[in-house]
Write a protein that holds these residues in place. Structure first.
Motif, PDB file in Angstrom:
ATOM      1  N   ASP A  74       0.871  -1.182   0.000  1.00  0.00           N
ATOM      2  CA  ASP A  74       0.000   0.000   0.000  1.00  0.00           C
ATOM      3  C   ASP A  74       0.902   1.223   0.000  1.00  0.00           C
ATOM      4  O   ASP A  74       1.342   1.699   1.038  1.00  0.00           O
ATOM      5  N   PHE A  75       1.209   1.719  -1.214  1.00  0.00           N
ATOM      6  CA  PHE A  75       2.141   2.828  -1.387  1.00  0.00           C
ATOM      7  C   PHE A  75       1.348   4.116  -1.523  1.00  0.00           C
ATOM      8  O   PHE A  75       0.150   4.094  -1.821  1.00  0.00           O
ATOM      9  N   PHE A  76       2.008   5.258  -1.304  1.00  0.00           N
ATOM     10  CA  PHE A  76       1.256   6.512  -1.296  1.00  0.00           C
ATOM     11  C   PHE A  76       0.657   6.852  -2.655  1.00  0.00           C
ATOM     12  O   PHE A  76      -0.293   7.626  -2.745  1.00  0.00           O
ATOM     13  N   ILE A  77       1.154   6.256  -3.729  1.00  0.00           N
ATOM     14  CA  ILE A  77       0.547   6.504  -5.037  1.00  0.00           C
ATOM     15  C   ILE A  77      -0.180   5.278  -5.581  1.00  0.00           C
ATOM     16  O   ILE A  77      -0.683   5.304  -6.695  1.00  0.00           O
ATOM     17  N   ALA A  78      -0.227   4.198  -4.790  1.00  0.00           N
ATOM     18  CA  ALA A  78      -0.862   2.970  -5.282  1.00  0.00           C
ATOM     19  C   ALA A  78      -1.578   2.293  -4.124  1.00  0.00           C
ATOM     20  O   ALA A  78      -0.966   1.534  -3.373  1.00  0.00           O
ATOM     21  N   HIS A  79      -2.870   2.578  -3.980  1.00  0.00           N
ATOM     22  CA  HIS A  79      -3.638   2.001  -2.879  1.00  0.00           C
ATOM     23  C   HIS A  79      -3.784   0.495  -3.036  1.00  0.00           C
ATOM     24  O   HIS A  79      -4.009  -0.022  -4.125  1.00  0.00           O
ATOM     25  N   SER A  80      -3.669  -0.212  -1.915  1.00  0.00           N
ATOM     26  CA  SER A  80      -3.882  -1.648  -1.869  1.00  0.00           C
ATOM     27  C   SER A  80      -4.783  -1.944  -0.680  1.00  0.00           C
ATOM     28  O   SER A  80      -4.473  -1.549   0.449  1.00  0.00           O
ATOM     29  N   ILE A 135      -2.186  -3.523  -6.828  1.00  0.00           N
ATOM     30  CA  ILE A 135      -1.695  -2.538  -7.796  1.00  0.00           C
ATOM     31  C   ILE A 135      -2.222  -2.827  -9.207  1.00  0.00           C
ATOM     32  O   ILE A 135      -2.571  -1.918  -9.950  1.00  0.00           O
ATOM     33  N   TYR A 136      -2.343  -4.113  -9.568  1.00  0.00           N
ATOM     34  CA  TYR A 136      -2.745  -4.460 -10.931  1.00  0.00           C
ATOM     35  C   TYR A 136      -4.065  -5.219 -11.028  1.00  0.00           C
ATOM     36  O   TYR A 136      -4.592  -5.372 -12.122  1.00  0.00           O
ATOM     37  N   TYR A 143       4.117   3.371 -12.911  1.00  0.00           N
ATOM     38  CA  TYR A 143       3.938   2.600 -11.680  1.00  0.00           C
ATOM     39  C   TYR A 143       2.598   1.870 -11.657  1.00  0.00           C
ATOM     40  O   TYR A 143       2.507   0.720 -11.232  1.00  0.00           O
ATOM     41  N   LEU A 144       1.527   2.549 -12.136  1.00  0.00           N
ATOM     42  CA  LEU A 144       0.173   2.022 -11.975  1.00  0.00           C
ATOM     43  C   LEU A 144      -0.370   1.277 -13.185  1.00  0.00           C
ATOM     44  O   LEU A 144      -1.165   0.347 -13.033  1.00  0.00           O
ATOM     45  N   ALA A 145       0.001   1.712 -14.365  1.00  0.00           N
ATOM     46  CA  ALA A 145      -0.649   1.187 -15.571  1.00  0.00           C
ATOM     47  C   ALA A 145      -0.198  -0.245 -15.847  1.00  0.00           C
ATOM     48  O   ALA A 145       0.993  -0.528 -16.011  1.00  0.00           O
ATOM     49  N   ILE A 146      -1.168  -1.148 -15.915  1.00  0.00           N
ATOM     50  CA  ILE A 146      -0.838  -2.554 -16.167  1.00  0.00           C
ATOM     51  C   ILE A 146      -0.260  -2.734 -17.570  1.00  0.00           C
ATOM     52  O   ILE A 146       0.429  -3.716 -17.848  1.00  0.00           O
ATOM     53  N   GLU A 147      -0.522  -1.775 -18.446  1.00  0.00           N
ATOM     54  CA  GLU A 147       0.047  -1.838 -19.795  1.00  0.00           C
ATOM     55  C   GLU A 147       1.579  -1.844 -19.760  1.00  0.00           C
ATOM     56  O   GLU A 147       2.226  -2.306 -20.706  1.00  0.00           O
ATOM     57  N   LEU A 162       9.909  -2.706 -17.526  1.00  0.00           N
ATOM     58  CA  LEU A 162      10.126  -1.259 -17.443  1.00  0.00           C
ATOM     59  C   LEU A 162       9.417  -0.628 -16.248  1.00  0.00           C
ATOM     60  O   LEU A 162       9.728   0.504 -15.874  1.00  0.00           O
ATOM     61  N   SER A 163       8.465  -1.337 -15.640  1.00  0.00           N
ATOM     62  CA  SER A 163       7.780  -0.794 -14.468  1.00  0.00           C
ATOM     63  C   SER A 163       8.523  -1.095 -13.178  1.00  0.00           C
ATOM     64  O   SER A 163       8.128  -0.643 -12.103  1.00  0.00           O
TER      65      SER A 163
END
Length: 585
Positions: A219-225, A264-265, A451-455, A467-468
């Motif tokens: 649970d990161f500050f830019i990626a809620h979990s 995240i994904y 960081y967030l985009a599953i692409e 690359l992520s």
């Protein structure tokens, strides 16, 4: 002596920044102690029974992985299952309890290994990675037992081929769950109860998602979990697993449009019937297991009548295109299952551009380079104005010095006269800051996109597998040849070194005159940033390195258009160097 103290201060500050950054990264973005031996890591037991969560989620402890494999072999080969087979998911529904507890995502591999299996989203109750969904009924206040064995009218749930599960509850009551699935990740569940008894009954359909947090992503500050949903008119990222442990069940305010758990994904979400307002609750069940519930209001079903509720279950990848399509079809704010934050108006166009560049060139690394070229191309006119402003500032430097000398005892008057001079000469002293200010939101937006985009997940470029994730080619272990993993603040990869070198070159090429202390700070800063940025996504470093290279080319070109700027700055630097040498002599 003063300069020596300043140099020591700069070095100490830089080291404090490096060590502080490493401590912060270890706190917010901890890494497992053992090498990842399966899937995309999430947890490794440590002393005290605590669990360490990594960025992407999954099991990493060898014992837990072995147990999960053994448990799956037992649970999934025991019969009493209806297969699920659609374009994007495969798995099965357990007829004991009518539980969707076996689901893998066909389009996503667990790891970057060529022989990796698909990502497993759902696992049966009691397995180390347990994660499942269930739809059912309360009849006259009593839950239909989980041990109930349902009957199925088909063997495979697929697109265009629904499957109906039926249970004769006795006393003239027949319960049905009709499952259908679309071409993506949405399962529709029609819950029906037919009352053929001679008396009314009270029924409450419900849905739930249950999971262990042991497999949760960090649970990161830019990626809620953790728990997630849209309640009322806003997305709710307020609760994490520890909140449910500490504070008990959570009932967010507002009508539940959808709710569930996110990594995240990946997303597992319950979607109630349109227009309904079921009670929605997140709760801790103990032993690091949690549940999201939606339970409809009680309804009285007269004798001889049937009652039906239509619900849905999203179980799959957080692909922004798919999420947005469901939102466009009426699922309220479903695109916000990805925690884009305040800058989503900027991030989503960047992702759109990145994906379109990928469609053109066929590689996301090359697409990031192309994105950098596009961004710098758009900003080039601003850079031209910046250099023109710098040239104008150099031209009025003698007048500025004269005003500083004339009003050195009256700072207010000095500032007033300076502003008057800038206005008369049509010079904006802040123009040089504009490109940097514009780069900040672009840089942060790209950081979140990568960081967030599953692409971006598992997208390779040259030696980089993902690359992520951070650059895997670190210098201290000879790019993986030596069998050890350096600590994060020393894990300097090739891209981080290129970042430091290219930034140092941009500072060297810039002929702006600085005092010795400024020069010392600017000479150290590229190498400090090299350490700071090393743990970031390799795609982000690729963007910055490309941007620095373009900056070098741009500076060369613009200095050729403004030779007076470079000449004036070089002259000033030479004068300062001579004065410093004279002072030392």
């Amino acid at each position: 002596m003063e300069n020596s103290r300043n140099i020591i201060f700069v070095v100490v500050l830089s080291m404090a920044l490096l060590l502080g950054w490493d401590a912060a990264m270890n706190y917010f973005y901890p890494q497992p102690d053992e090498p990842v031996v399966a899937a995309e890591a999430a947890t490794t037991p440590v002393e005290g029974g605590e669990v360490v969560h990594s960025r992407t989620g999954g099991l990493t402890d060898p014992a837990a992985i072995a147990q999960e494999v053994a448990d799956l072999d037992t649970a999934l080969t025991s019969g009493n299952r209806v297969a699920i087979d659609s374009p994007k998911v495969a798995g099965s529904i357990n007829l004991v309890g009518a539980v969707v507890d076996d689901l893998v995502l066909k389009d996503y591999a667990e790891t970057t290994d060529e022989d990796s299996g698909p990502v497993r989203l759902y696992s049966p109750r009691g397995t180390p990675a347990q994660h499942f969904a269930q739809y059912g009924f309360l009849v006259n206040g009593q839950k239909v037992p989980d041990e109930t064995v349902w009957n199925a009218d088909g063997e495979v749930l697929s697109v265009g081929t629904p499957v109906t599960l039926t249970h004769d509850a006795g006393n003239g009551l027949e319960l049905q769950l009709r499952y259908s699935i679309d071409e993506n990740y949405m399962i529709s569940v029609e819950q029906s109860i037919a009352n053929r008894s001679g008396v009314p009954i009270v029924a409450q359909p419900y849905g739930l998602v249950s999971r262990t947090s042991d497999t949760a992503s960090a649970d990161f500050f830019i990626a809620h979990s953790g728990p997630i949903g849209v309640f009322g008119d806003s997305a709710n990222y307020d609760f994490d697993y520890s909140d449910l442990d500490d504070d008990g069940p959570a009932n967010p305010e507002g009508r539940a449009e959808w709710l569930g758990f996110t990594d995240i994904y990946w997303l597992s979400a319950l979607v109630p019937q349109d227009g309904a307002a079921p009670e929605a609750t997140f709760r801790a069940l103990g032993n690091d297991t949690y549940r999201a519930d939606m339970i409809y209001d009680p309804v009285t079903i007269p004798a001889g009548r049937k009652y039906t509720t239509d619900s849905r279950l999203y179980a799959g990848a957080k692909d922004s295109t798919i999420l947005d399509a469901y939102e466009d079809a009426g699922l309220e704010k479903f695109g916000l299952a990805i925690d884009w934050g305040w800058f989503r108006w900027f991030e989503k166009p960047l992702l759109w551009l990145l994906k379109n560049l990928y469609d053109l060139v066929g590689n996301f690394g090359v697409a990031i380079i192309g994105l950098t070229i596009v961004v710098r191309g758009v900003m080039f006119p601003i850079a031209q104005k910046q250099f023109a402003s710098m040239a104008a500032m150099k031209a009025i430097q003698p007048k500025m010095k004269a005003l500083q000398e004339k009003y050195k005892e009256d700072r207010v008057k000095q500032q007033q006269e300076m502003q008057k001079l800038f206005k008369e000469e049509k010079v904006n002293p802040l123009a040089g800051c504009l490109p940097l200010l514009l780069q900040i939101p672009i840089f942060f937006a790209l950081y979140k996109v990568l960081y967030l985009a599953i692409e971006m997940r598992h997208r390779d470029f040259l030696w980089i597998d993902d690359l992520s994730a951070p650059d895997p080619a670190t210098i201290l272990n000879l790019f993986g040849l030596l069998p050890f993993t350096p600590p994060s603040f020393l894990a300097i990869g090739v891209l981080a070194v290129l970042l430091g070198v290219t930034m140092w070159l941009t500072f060297k090429l810039n002929p702006s005159a600085m005092d010795p202390i400024q020069q010392q700070v600017f000479s150290i800063m590229p190498w400090v940033l090299m350490f700071i940025m090393a743990p970031f996504a390799a795609g982000l470093l690729l963007y910055w390195v490309t941007s620095n290279i373009l900056t070098l080319a741009q500076q060369k070109y613009l200095y050729s258009k403004h030779p007076q700027l470079k000449a004036a700055a070089e002259k000033e630097k030479a004068e300062k160097a001579a004065a410093a040498a004279k002072a030392k002599g």
